[in-house]
Motif scaffolding. Structure first.
Motif, short mmCIF file in Angstrom:
data_model
loop_
_atom_site.label_atom_id
_atom_site.label_comp_id
_atom_site.label_asym_id
_atom_site.label_seq_id
_atom_site.Cartn_x
_atom_site.Cartn_y
_atom_site.Cartn_z
N VAL A 67 13.40 79.78 41.85
CA VAL A 67 13.00 80.47 40.63
C VAL A 67 11.49 80.30 40.45
O VAL A 67 10.89 79.36 40.97
N ASP A 68 10.89 81.23 39.72
CA ASP A 68 9.45 81.16 39.46
C ASP A 68 9.11 80.15 38.37
O ASP A 68 8.07 79.52 38.39
N ASP A 69 10.00 80.02 37.38
CA ASP A 69 9.76 79.16 36.22
C ASP A 69 11.04 78.38 35.96
O ASP A 69 12.04 78.93 35.47
N LEU A 70 11.04 77.10 36.30
CA LEU A 70 12.25 76.28 36.20
C LEU A 70 12.73 76.15 34.76
O LEU A 70 13.92 76.29 34.49
N ALA A 86 21.91 67.90 35.63
CA ALA A 86 20.72 67.06 35.73
C ALA A 86 19.49 67.96 35.68
O ALA A 86 19.48 69.03 36.30
N GLU A 87 18.46 67.53 34.96
CA GLU A 87 17.24 68.33 34.82
C GLU A 87 16.07 67.69 35.55
O GLU A 87 15.96 66.46 35.60
N ASP A 88 15.21 68.54 36.06
CA ASP A 88 13.91 68.13 36.62
C ASP A 88 14.01 66.97 37.61
O ASP A 88 13.35 65.95 37.47
N ALA A 96 14.12 70.44 40.93
CA ALA A 96 15.37 71.17 40.75
C ALA A 96 16.07 70.72 39.49
O ALA A 96 15.94 69.57 39.07
N SER A 97 16.80 71.65 38.90
CA SER A 97 17.73 71.33 37.82
C SER A 97 19.09 71.79 38.29
O SER A 97 19.24 72.91 38.79
#
Length: 116
Positions: A67-70, A86-88, A96-97
């Motif tokens: 993706v361009d913007d997580l 899980a985020e960031d 990754a999220s």
């Protein structure tokens, strides 16, 4: 637009057994880098997947979708009914999220690190 699937992790409680199976079954060459084992197809120069330990009840193959913007992609996933696992999570080539779609399948939304 190029296909958004850019990586695959096989998350398992028995990483070495899974790695051995994939090597014997498909001829994929393993390279253990500590937290994961990269898998490279025979004759290829770069890995396309890895085996790694389970993450918060995720096991099996997990596709990574670039993706361009997580942050925006994660917000859009939530609005569309995904649950966040899980985020960031920082990886060797980006962040990754991990989400689970409304049908229960896990996937990773992935943003490439600058310069990679």
């Amino acid at each position: 637009m190029a296909p958004p699937f850019v990586w695959f992790d096989n998350m398992t409680p028995t990483r070495q057994d899974t790695t051995d199976f994939l090597q014997e079954m498909f001829g994929w060459q393993p390279q253990d880098i500590g937290p994961m084992t990269f898998l490279t197809a025979e004759g290829a120069d770069t890995p396309f997947a890895a085996t790694c330990d389970m993450l918060k009840d995720i096991d099996g193959w997990v596709p990574y979708i670039e993706v361009d913007d997580l942050s925006a992609a994660l917000a859009r996933a939530r609005r569309n009914g995904a649950s966040v696992i899980a985020e960031d999570v920082r990886g060797p080539a980006g962040d990754a999220s991990f989400i689970r779609d409304p049908g229960g399948s896990a996937m990773a939304l992935w943003k490439r690190a600058d310069g990679v």
